[in-house]
Design a protein around this motif. Structure first.
Motif, PDB file in Angstrom:
ATOM      1  N   SER A  23       0.830  -1.208   0.000  1.00 10.99           N
ATOM      2  CA  SER A  23       0.000   0.000   0.000  1.00 10.99           C
ATOM      3  C   SER A  23       0.862   1.255   0.000  1.00 10.99           C
ATOM      4  CB  SER A  23      -0.926   0.009   1.218  1.00 10.99           C
ATOM      5  OG  SER A  23      -0.196   0.220   2.414  1.00 10.99           O
ATOM      6  N   GLU A  24       1.997   1.214   0.703  1.00  5.91           N
ATOM      7  CA  GLU A  24       2.893   2.373   0.723  1.00  5.91           C
ATOM      8  C   GLU A  24       3.544   2.572  -0.639  1.00  5.91           C
ATOM      9  OE1 GLU A  24       5.562   1.782   3.954  1.00  5.91           O
ATOM     10  OE2 GLU A  24       4.133   2.506   5.447  1.00  5.91           O
ATOM     11  N   GLU A  25       3.843   1.455  -1.329  1.00  6.14           N
ATOM     12  CA  GLU A  25       4.419   1.583  -2.669  1.00  6.14           C
ATOM     13  C   GLU A  25       3.413   2.201  -3.632  1.00  6.14           C
ATOM     14  OE1 GLU A  25       5.519  -2.418  -3.339  1.00  6.14           O
ATOM     15  OE2 GLU A  25       7.337  -2.311  -2.148  1.00  6.14           O
ATOM     16  N   LEU A  26       2.145   1.820  -3.487  1.00  2.00           N
ATOM     17  CA  LEU A  26       1.116   2.425  -4.331  1.00  2.00           C
ATOM     18  C   LEU A  26       0.967   3.908  -4.008  1.00  2.00           C
ATOM     19  CD1 LEU A  26      -1.615  -0.377  -4.141  1.00  2.00           C
ATOM     20  CD2 LEU A  26      -0.177   0.187  -6.101  1.00  2.00           C
ATOM     21  N   ALA A  27       1.024   4.249  -2.713  1.00  2.61           N
ATOM     22  CA  ALA A  27       0.878   5.650  -2.317  1.00  2.61           C
ATOM     23  C   ALA A  27       2.023   6.501  -2.842  1.00  2.61           C
ATOM     24  CB  ALA A  27       0.801   5.751  -0.795  1.00  2.61           C
ATOM     25  N   ALA A 184      16.504   4.503  -0.769  1.00  4.85           N
ATOM     26  CA  ALA A 184      15.048   4.541  -0.915  1.00  4.85           C
ATOM     27  C   ALA A 184      14.612   3.928  -2.236  1.00  4.85           C
ATOM     28  CB  ALA A 184      14.553   5.985  -0.810  1.00  4.85           C
ATOM     29  N   ALA A 185      15.345   4.215  -3.302  1.00 10.05           N
ATOM     30  CA  ALA A 185      15.009   3.647  -4.609  1.00 10.05           C
ATOM     31  C   ALA A 185      15.150   2.130  -4.601  1.00 10.05           C
ATOM     32  CB  ALA A 185      15.900   4.255  -5.686  1.00 10.05           C
ATOM     33  N   LEU A 186      16.157   1.626  -3.921  1.00 12.59           N
ATOM     34  CA  LEU A 186      16.332   0.181  -3.809  1.00 12.59           C
ATOM     35  C   LEU A 186      15.187  -0.444  -3.012  1.00 12.59           C
ATOM     36  CD1 LEU A 186      20.161   0.021  -3.066  1.00 12.59           C
ATOM     37  CD2 LEU A 186      19.031  -0.901  -5.093  1.00 12.59           C
ATOM     38  N   ALA A 187      14.789   0.206  -1.942  1.00  9.01           N
ATOM     39  CA  ALA A 187      13.732  -0.333  -1.085  1.00  9.01           C
ATOM     40  C   ALA A 187      12.369  -0.292  -1.767  1.00  9.01           C
ATOM     41  CB  ALA A 187      13.680   0.436   0.231  1.00  9.01           C
ATOM     42  N   LEU A 188      12.167   0.681  -2.674  1.00  6.52           N
ATOM     43  CA  LEU A 188      10.871   0.835  -3.337  1.00  6.52           C
ATOM     44  C   LEU A 188      10.642  -0.162  -4.455  1.00  6.52           C
ATOM     45  CD1 LEU A 188      10.585   4.723  -3.563  1.00  6.52           C
ATOM     46  CD2 LEU A 188       9.061   3.193  -2.314  1.00  6.52           C
ATOM     47  N   LYS A 209      11.521   2.545   5.319  1.00 14.51           N
ATOM     48  CA  LYS A 209      10.936   3.724   4.684  1.00 14.51           C
ATOM     49  C   LYS A 209      10.682   4.833   5.699  1.00 14.51           C
ATOM     50  CE  LYS A 209       8.716   1.280   0.877  1.00 14.51           C
ATOM     51  NZ  LYS A 209       7.445   0.811   0.309  1.00 14.51           N
ATOM     52  N   LYS A 210      10.237   4.447   6.888  1.00 12.20           N
ATOM     53  CA  LYS A 210      10.002   5.455   7.922  1.00 12.20           C
ATOM     54  C   LYS A 210      11.313   6.124   8.315  1.00 12.20           C
ATOM     55  CE  LYS A 210       5.812   3.438   9.911  1.00 12.20           C
ATOM     56  NZ  LYS A 210       5.217   2.763  11.094  1.00 12.20           N
ATOM     57  N   ALA A 211      12.384   5.328   8.387  1.00 16.38           N
ATOM     58  CA  ALA A 211      13.684   5.894   8.743  1.00 16.38           C
ATOM     59  C   ALA A 211      14.193   6.850   7.676  1.00 16.38           C
ATOM     60  CB  ALA A 211      14.695   4.760   8.956  1.00 16.38           C
TER      61      ALA A 211
END
Length: 297
Positions: A23-27, A184-188, A209-211
């Protein structure tokens, strides 16, 4: 739903966490989705006033959020910070040590332990380069003879990570791509090798992501101390290096001067033009409100 079930096929509670991540990736793509149709509405002749009413914000807020979607795309060329450059060089060395044919996203992840904010975030999450390297080699066995690090090229996925990192940096108003944008790009990217390594190690992508949010979120550029004599736009906060032109006024009555960049000048011009066209019949005078860099947006 299919993506959640694929990421967590077993335990129901694991699927809850996977659903939160998806859901966070969609957001994260929401602004791009809305921006596409805002651009179409503008091309069809709709005003920022009308668009703002549909979104539920002022026309100025709509204009600042979605103006010129072409500038919101990832730039073809970008500048790396010194730390990010060092990390990418470390990734090349990792790929060479793996005897890999190209630099993969898992090599980029290991390289991020070398320096910068990304290294601190990874370590705060309890990760160590040795553990990540071991997991990567378990998931992706070493190749053949390989190439020297200086001759290696990034894989298509690794190039896409850099493109996304540049978009994140641009979105946050940064003039260069830093290590936090790369992480962040790697995590997404749920399909990347780096993400598979993190999942294998049990890393919570939500926690990561929060960090990172305070570093890469929209409008959350880290505030850095400016050297004496450095000038920034009084409205958007961008420095001389981030804009084409910065116009400064002399200070008056013993106070500091005010500066404005070419982007804010263009914004003012468009707002005034639209206001005059909209309010001329009512005899109203247009009022321009731009957020100062020193006040909350």
């Amino acid at each position: 739903m299919d993506a959640v079930r694929e990421q967590a096929p077993g335990v129901p509670l694991d699927r809850v966490e996977a659903a939160l991540t998806v859901s966070e990736e969609l957001a994260s793509c929401a602004d791009e989705l809305i921006g596409q149709f805002v651009a179409e509405a503008r091309q069809a002749g709709c005003s920022w006033t009308e668009i703002g009413q549909r979104i539920g914000v002022s026309k100025q807020a709509a204009r600042q959020r979605f103006a010129d979607t072409r500038q919101r795309r990832a730039p073809e060329t970008f500048t790396l910070s010194a730390a990010a450059g060092d990390c990418l060089q470390a990734a090349r060395r990792e790929a060479a040590a793996d005897r890999a044919a190209e630099v993969g996203t898992h090599h980029q992840l290991i390289g991020l332990f070398h320096a910068g904010v990304a290294a601190a975030v990874l370590q705060d999450l309890g990760l160590r380069a040795t553990a990540v390297r071991a997991a990567a080699r378990e998931l992706f066995p070493r190749g053949g003879p390989g190439l020297p690090g200086g001759l290696l090229q990034e894989s298509a996925a690794a190039r896409e990570v850099m493109r996304r990192a540049a978009a994140l940096a641009q979105r946050a108003g940064r003039g260069e791509v830093d290590t936090e944008h790369l992480l962040a790009a790697l995590a997404l990217d749920p399909g990347s090798r780096a993400r598979r390594v993190l999942s294998h190690l049990g890393v919570s992508i939500t926690t990561m992501k929060k960090a990172l949010e305070s570093y890469v979120g929209p409008g959350k550029e880290r505030r850095r101390k400016r050297a004496a004599g450095d000038v920034a736009c009084s409205f958007c906060g961008k420095s001389q290096k981030q804009v084409k032109k910065l116009v400064a006024s002399p200070g008056g009555h013993g106070g500091p001067g005010v500066s404005i960049c070419d982007e804010c000048i263009e914004l003012c011009h468009e707002i005034v033009t639209e206001e005059i066209a909209t309010d001329a019949g009512a005899g109203q005078r247009p009022e321009i409100r731009l957020h100062s860099a020193s006040t909350p947006r």
